[in-house]
Enzyme design. Structure first.
Site, short mmCIF file in Angstrom:
data_model
loop_
_atom_site.label_atom_id
_atom_site.label_comp_id
_atom_site.label_asym_id
_atom_site.label_seq_id
_atom_site.Cartn_x
_atom_site.Cartn_y
_atom_site.Cartn_z
N GLU A 205 -4.04 57.57 50.91
CA GLU A 205 -3.98 56.94 49.57
C GLU A 205 -2.64 56.13 49.83
O GLU A 205 -1.63 56.84 49.16
CB GLU A 205 -3.66 57.99 48.36
CG GLU A 205 -5.30 58.73 48.45
CD GLU A 205 -4.72 60.02 47.48
OE1 GLU A 205 -5.87 60.40 46.99
OE2 GLU A 205 -3.51 60.31 47.09
N LEU A 206 -2.58 54.95 50.24
CA LEU A 206 -1.35 54.29 50.23
C LEU A 206 -1.24 53.37 49.15
O LEU A 206 -2.05 52.55 48.82
CB LEU A 206 -1.17 53.82 51.67
CG LEU A 206 -1.30 54.51 52.66
CD1 LEU A 206 -1.38 53.53 53.99
CD2 LEU A 206 -0.03 55.31 52.97
N GLY A 207 -0.12 53.26 48.42
CA GLY A 207 0.43 52.27 47.50
C GLY A 207 1.38 51.70 48.12
O GLY A 207 1.34 50.43 48.16
N ARG A 208 2.74 51.93 47.91
CA ARG A 208 3.78 51.18 48.29
C ARG A 208 3.73 50.38 49.41
O ARG A 208 3.94 49.24 49.58
CB ARG A 208 5.18 52.11 48.58
CG ARG A 208 6.38 51.45 48.77
CD ARG A 208 7.41 52.40 48.94
NE ARG A 208 7.29 53.50 48.33
CZ ARG A 208 8.27 53.92 47.36
NH1 ARG A 208 9.00 53.05 46.64
NH2 ARG A 208 8.06 54.89 46.57
N ARG B 252 13.64 50.59 39.25
CA ARG B 252 13.83 51.43 40.50
C ARG B 252 15.52 51.89 40.52
O ARG B 252 15.97 52.93 40.76
CB ARG B 252 13.12 51.12 41.66
CG ARG B 252 11.81 50.75 41.49
CD ARG B 252 10.95 50.69 42.81
NE ARG B 252 10.92 51.73 43.71
CZ ARG B 252 11.81 52.03 44.60
NH1 ARG B 252 12.56 51.05 45.11
NH2 ARG B 252 11.61 53.28 45.20
N CYS C 206 21.38 46.97 27.23
CA CYS C 206 22.34 47.94 26.77
C CYS C 206 22.64 48.96 27.31
O CYS C 206 22.12 50.16 26.58
CB CYS C 206 22.23 47.77 25.23
SG CYS C 206 22.10 46.00 24.68
N GLU C 207 22.65 49.25 28.45
CA GLU C 207 22.86 50.43 29.23
C GLU C 207 23.72 50.12 30.37
O GLU C 207 23.47 49.29 31.31
CB GLU C 207 21.30 50.92 29.79
CG GLU C 207 20.37 51.09 28.84
CD GLU C 207 19.68 52.67 28.44
OE1 GLU C 207 20.43 53.57 29.11
OE2 GLU C 207 19.10 52.83 27.85
N TYR D 280 5.74 49.40 42.31
CA TYR D 280 6.59 50.28 41.44
C TYR D 280 7.61 49.36 40.76
O TYR D 280 8.76 49.77 40.39
CB TYR D 280 7.04 51.42 42.01
CG TYR D 280 5.97 52.19 42.67
CD1 TYR D 280 5.11 53.00 41.81
CD2 TYR D 280 5.91 52.54 44.09
CE1 TYR D 280 4.24 53.74 42.48
CE2 TYR D 280 5.21 53.34 44.64
CZ TYR D 280 4.13 53.89 43.96
OH TYR D 280 2.94 54.64 44.46
N1 LLP Z 1 -1.38 59.51 45.96
C1 LLP Z 1 -0.86 60.35 44.96
C2 LLP Z 1 -1.38 61.81 44.50
C3 LLP Z 1 0.40 60.07 44.49
O1 LLP Z 1 0.98 60.50 43.55
C4 LLP Z 1 0.90 58.68 44.95
C5 LLP Z 1 2.35 58.36 44.44
C6 LLP Z 1 0.18 57.92 46.12
C7 LLP Z 1 -0.88 58.79 46.47
C8 LLP Z 1 0.76 56.76 46.35
O2 LLP Z 1 1.95 56.84 47.23
P1 LLP Z 1 2.78 55.88 48.13
O3 LLP Z 1 1.82 55.54 49.16
O4 LLP Z 1 2.97 54.52 47.11
O5 LLP Z 1 4.13 56.29 48.32
N2 LLP Z 1 7.75 55.08 41.11
C9 LLP Z 1 8.35 55.84 42.51
C10 LLP Z 1 7.13 56.23 43.06
C11 LLP Z 1 6.20 57.32 42.62
C12 LLP Z 1 4.99 57.54 43.48
C13 LLP Z 1 3.96 58.55 42.76
N3 LLP Z 1 2.92 59.02 43.51
C14 LLP Z 1 9.07 54.67 42.95
O6 LLP Z 1 9.27 53.73 42.54
O7 LLP Z 1 9.44 55.14 44.15
#
Ligand code: LLP
Length: 380
Positions: A264-267, A303, A332-333, A361
């Site tokens: 499960e890739l996001g970033r 971030r 204002c922070e 993000y």
């Molecule tokens: N799967 C689950 C269950 C997760 O909780 C997350 C991210 C992902 C997959 C995706 O992770 P990634 O591949 O994107 O690392 N807001 C934070 C990042 C929070 C990530 C939360 N969970 C930031 O800006 O760094």
């Protein structure tokens, strides 16, 4: 090499998010090519960026969707992801969210606790369905990343702790509308020390053997997301090393024949394709510090304020020799600071500044604090 903003965007009202769809496509091509030999099923974590034009490209590249709310499940379906390519994780799923996902007949719920399993069972029974479930375990594996985005340690709220697992598995017999199809773990985000994925794999190997001894053969393993990106050098490393990432699992995860491994890739998919573009409102020089005050702030990109994270910043209007600036927003922070003492080409009012690696993000975590208007998203 430095950041190039397409000419037609130079006179757009600022701040705005600019998404480089060509880079997104290249990233997706690299990702799918790296996943193919090992037949890894890639689910894109919508939480990183849920804009429709981005989701549609990701869906067309053949990825599934990883969602953490009813809203994300709905968005994934709108973007064209097939329900049987949607997984739903999250430590606090509401009844309404579960009902919606059940009705859509999504592929799998990543369940995080006994009470959640009981609710899943009840709600599935009421709909005359069976909920396919992967147990999200808390493997107690350190991801070696920022504490706020570490999720796989015993102290974190996520997943079922290993000491509770036996009770949970035994209890499944009394939940006829829940079908156990897999194990899930996600240990954290922005992971750059890839050996932690070997540690995770070893833990999953042990657990699989343990479950098999109890009569559970699992067709699916989901190892979560977390692959980090290079925030320091977005131009040198625009695409993460997906080969090395999958290689860790190929090497260390012991797969059963015909078992499917999901990630499960996001970033790693979207971060480098997004840039926050802002205009310098004022340059203010105090005795100690030279401030570049931008029209973007923590409301557009939180971030740095929240995690102290680094984003590469460039003045894309100036060719002058560099000076040191604290780059700040208008909110204002005092935490509304993008970077301290960063070298920027000498900066004047009206210059455009690019804040890089903001595709993940960034926009999704924006807010209207101080009654700010939402920054537009522009694509090319
Ligand atoms: N799967 C689950 C269950 C997760 O909780 C997350 C991210 C992902 C997959 C995706 O992770 P990634 O591949 O994107 O690392 N807001 C934070 C990042 C929070 C990530 C939360 N969970 C930031 O800006 O760094």
């Amino acid at each position: 090499m430095s950041f190039q903003l397409p000419a037609e965007f130079k006179s757009q009202p600022t701040p705005f998010y600019y998404y480089d769809l060509a880079l997104l496509d290249q990233t997706l091509a690299a990702l799918t090519a790296a996943a193919r030999p090992g037949n890894f099923q890639v689910h894109y974590a919508l939480k990183a960026n849920s804009n429709l034009p981005i989701l549609q490209r990701i869906q067309q590249a053949g990825l599934g969707a990883d969602c953490v709310s009813g809203g994300e499940v709905q968005r994934a379906l709108e973007a064209g992801f097939a329900p049987n390519h949607v997984v739903f994780a999250g430590v606090g799923k509401s009844d309404a969210e579960i009902n919606r996902a059940l009705a859509a007949d999504i592929f799998c719920f990543n369940a995080e606790s006994v009470p959640e399993l009981q609710v899943l069972n009840e709600l599935a029974a009421a709909q005359g369905r069976t909920a396919r479930v992967a147990l999200r375990i808390n493997p107690n594996v350190d991801a070696h990343t920022h504490a706020y985005i570490t999720t796989g340690l015993e102290a974190n709220k996520f997943g079922i702790s290993l000491s509770d697992l036996a009770g949970v598995v035994d209890g499944l017999d009394s939940l006829p509308n829940v079908e156990l199809i897999g194990l899930h773990a996600h240990i954290g985000s922005q992971i750059t020390e890839l050996h932690v994925f070997a540690n995770l794999s070893r833990k999953l190997n042990e657990l699989q053997t343990w479950l098999e001894d109890r009569g559970h053969q699992l067709p699916h393993l989901n190892v979560g997301g977390g692959l980090g990106i290079d925030y320091q050098h977005p131009d040198t490393n625009p695409i993460p090393d997906f080969g090395a990432y999958f290689g860790m699992f190929e090497q260390h995860l012991v797969r059963r024949p015909s078992q499917q491994v999901h990630v499960e890739l996001g970033r790693a998919v979207v971060a480098q394709a997004g840039t926050l573009v802002s205009r310098v409102l004022y340059v203010k020089e105090s005795q100690q510090t030279r401030f570049a005050i931008l029209d973007a702030g923590m409301t557009e990109l939180i971030r740095p304020a929240l995690y102290g994270s680094h984003h590469h910043i460039e003045n894309i209007s100036s060719q002058l020799p560099a000076l040191a600036y604290d780059v700040v927003g208008p909110i204002c922070e005092s935490s509304d600071t993008f970077a301290k003492a960063v070298q920027l080409a000498e900066t004047r009012r009206g210059d455009l500044v690019a804040i890089r690696s903001a595709g993940a993000y960034g926009e999704v975590m924006s807010s209207s604090y101080n009654l700010r208007e939402k920054a537009e998203a522009l694509y090319r």
